[in-house]
Design an enzyme around this catalytic site. Sequence first.
Site, PDB file in Angstrom:
ATOM      1  N   ASP A   1      35.075  43.300  37.999  1.00 15.12           N
ATOM      2  CA  ASP A   1      35.085  42.586  36.719  1.00 15.12           C
ATOM      3  C   ASP A   1      36.098  41.440  36.752  1.00 15.12           C
ATOM      4  O   ASP A   1      37.151  41.554  37.374  1.00 15.12           O
ATOM      5  CB  ASP A   1      35.439  43.566  35.595  1.00 15.12           C
ATOM      6  CG  ASP A   1      35.155  42.991  34.224  1.00 15.12           C
ATOM      7  OD1 ASP A   1      34.383  42.014  34.124  1.00 15.12           O
ATOM      8  OD2 ASP A   1      35.701  43.525  33.238  1.00 15.12           O
TER       9      ASP A   1
ATOM     10  N   GLU B   1      39.424  60.045  40.251  1.00 19.59           N
ATOM     11  CA  GLU B   1      40.622  59.383  39.738  1.00 19.59           C
ATOM     12  C   GLU B   1      40.205  57.996  39.262  1.00 19.59           C
ATOM     13  O   GLU B   1      39.485  57.282  39.965  1.00 19.59           O
ATOM     14  CB  GLU B   1      41.681  59.254  40.842  1.00 19.59           C
ATOM     15  CG  GLU B   1      42.923  58.510  40.394  1.00 19.59           C
ATOM     16  CD  GLU B   1      43.924  58.253  41.505  1.00 19.59           C
ATOM     17  OE1 GLU B   1      44.934  57.551  41.251  1.00 19.59           O
ATOM     18  OE2 GLU B   1      43.688  58.736  42.639  1.00 19.59           O
TER      19      GLU B   1
ATOM     20  N   ASN C   1      23.515  43.101  32.357  1.00 20.49           N
ATOM     21  CA  ASN C   1      23.691  41.739  32.867  1.00 20.49           C
ATOM     22  C   ASN C   1      22.449  40.871  32.692  1.00 20.49           C
ATOM     23  O   ASN C   1      22.540  39.629  32.744  1.00 20.49           O
ATOM     24  CB  ASN C   1      24.083  41.755  34.353  1.00 20.49           C
ATOM     25  CG  ASN C   1      25.520  42.187  34.584  1.00 20.49           C
ATOM     26  OD1 ASN C   1      25.866  42.650  35.668  1.00 20.49           O
ATOM     27  ND2 ASN C   1      26.370  42.051  33.567  1.00 20.49           N
TER      28      ASN C   1
ATOM     29  N   TRP D   1      38.129  34.427  35.728  1.00 24.49           N
ATOM     30  CA  TRP D   1      38.814  33.725  36.822  1.00 24.49           C
ATOM     31  C   TRP D   1      38.351  32.267  36.877  1.00 24.49           C
ATOM     32  O   TRP D   1      39.179  31.350  37.003  1.00 24.49           O
ATOM     33  CB  TRP D   1      38.511  34.424  38.146  1.00 24.49           C
ATOM     34  CG  TRP D   1      39.189  33.797  39.328  1.00 24.49           C
ATOM     35  CD1 TRP D   1      40.431  34.093  39.820  1.00 24.49           C
ATOM     36  CD2 TRP D   1      38.668  32.741  40.146  1.00 24.49           C
ATOM     37  NE1 TRP D   1      40.708  33.298  40.912  1.00 24.49           N
ATOM     38  CE2 TRP D   1      39.638  32.452  41.128  1.00 24.49           C
ATOM     39  CE3 TRP D   1      37.477  32.015  40.151  1.00 24.49           C
ATOM     40  CZ2 TRP D   1      39.460  31.471  42.098  1.00 24.49           C
ATOM     41  CZ3 TRP D   1      37.296  31.047  41.121  1.00 24.49           C
ATOM     42  CH2 TRP D   1      38.279  30.777  42.073  1.00 24.49           C
TER      43      TRP D   1
ATOM     44  N   ARG E   1      22.668  38.106  30.074  1.00 22.44           N
ATOM     45  CA  ARG E   1      23.478  36.905  30.263  1.00 22.44           C
ATOM     46  C   ARG E   1      22.588  35.660  30.273  1.00 22.44           C
ATOM     47  O   ARG E   1      21.362  35.769  30.418  1.00 22.44           O
ATOM     48  CB  ARG E   1      24.254  37.003  31.584  1.00 22.44           C
ATOM     49  CG  ARG E   1      25.328  38.086  31.569  1.00 22.44           C
ATOM     50  CD  ARG E   1      26.192  38.033  32.800  1.00 22.44           C
ATOM     51  NE  ARG E   1      27.265  39.011  32.739  1.00 22.44           N
ATOM     52  CZ  ARG E   1      28.268  39.085  33.598  1.00 22.44           C
ATOM     53  NH1 ARG E   1      28.318  38.229  34.616  1.00 22.44           N
ATOM     54  NH2 ARG E   1      29.207  40.001  33.472  1.00 22.44           N
TER      55      ARG E   1
END
Length: 286
Positions: free
Chosen positions: A15, A202, A63, A20, A66
């Site tokens: 993600d 985890e 997605n 970015w 989009r």
Amino acid sequence: MEITKYPEHLAIIMDGNGRWAKKQGLLRALGHEKGAQSVRQVLEYCVEHHIPYLTLYTFSTENWNRPALEVKALMELLVKFLRKEADELDKNNVRLNMIGNLERFPEKVKNTLVGVIDRLKDNTGTTLTLALSYGAREELLTTIKRIAQQVEQQQLKVDAINEDIIQQHLYTYDLPNVDLLIRTSGEYRISNFLLWQIAYAELYFTDVLWPDFTKKHLVIKIERDDLEKLANNLSKTMLKKILLLAFIAVCSLVNAQEEERISLGQGRKYTIGGIEVTGAKRYNEQ
């Protein structure tokens, strides 16, 4: 000495490509392209450290909502990545796998993907699984329908349905459950990814945007964590040893004093400081 316990199955929610790109003043598509470099880094790490399974959340069912231009760019990037990396994947003995629903993908994408999967099918190294048009709820719904159909056709009894039966009908039927799930970009959500398979995994969330994610971040998470655990365990072990030695020393001292008291009481002779001591009385009474 091997001190790091690497996960058997590492899964990543990649993600932050769009954020970015925005930070860099670039188009979102360029963020996805830069994110492909992070895929190479992570895969290299898995190959180097013999991590058997890597699953990447590449394109979710959501997605498709989009902008069409971005979806098209993602499709082109996927084809480009597969064609460009096929030789390198083969060289590194990587097997390619896919989970999800390919029906909505363009023929070009499907043909390229199936072709590379077939080419790498006999490789025995890391299995790279791309989750494409994937959603965990859809996977579970499909699984339920398949099992219900078998019950309806009297191929399976209701009482026979257990976790193993469900596992056999999942998209990931031939993969082990996830040990470690990583999500980048600072979001603390699972986003409909491998809901069944991460039941005991985890979960690790990092603020690093996916295009900035490199091998060093895996080293920090996997190897440094294990070093810290080892240090803590060694500290606890050393403390236990010190306490045990202290306990043994105290017990030995008490034992020696008790033996001396009993021996004196039995009339044995001892010379202490040039004085002969004997009889039933204790030394301090003599």
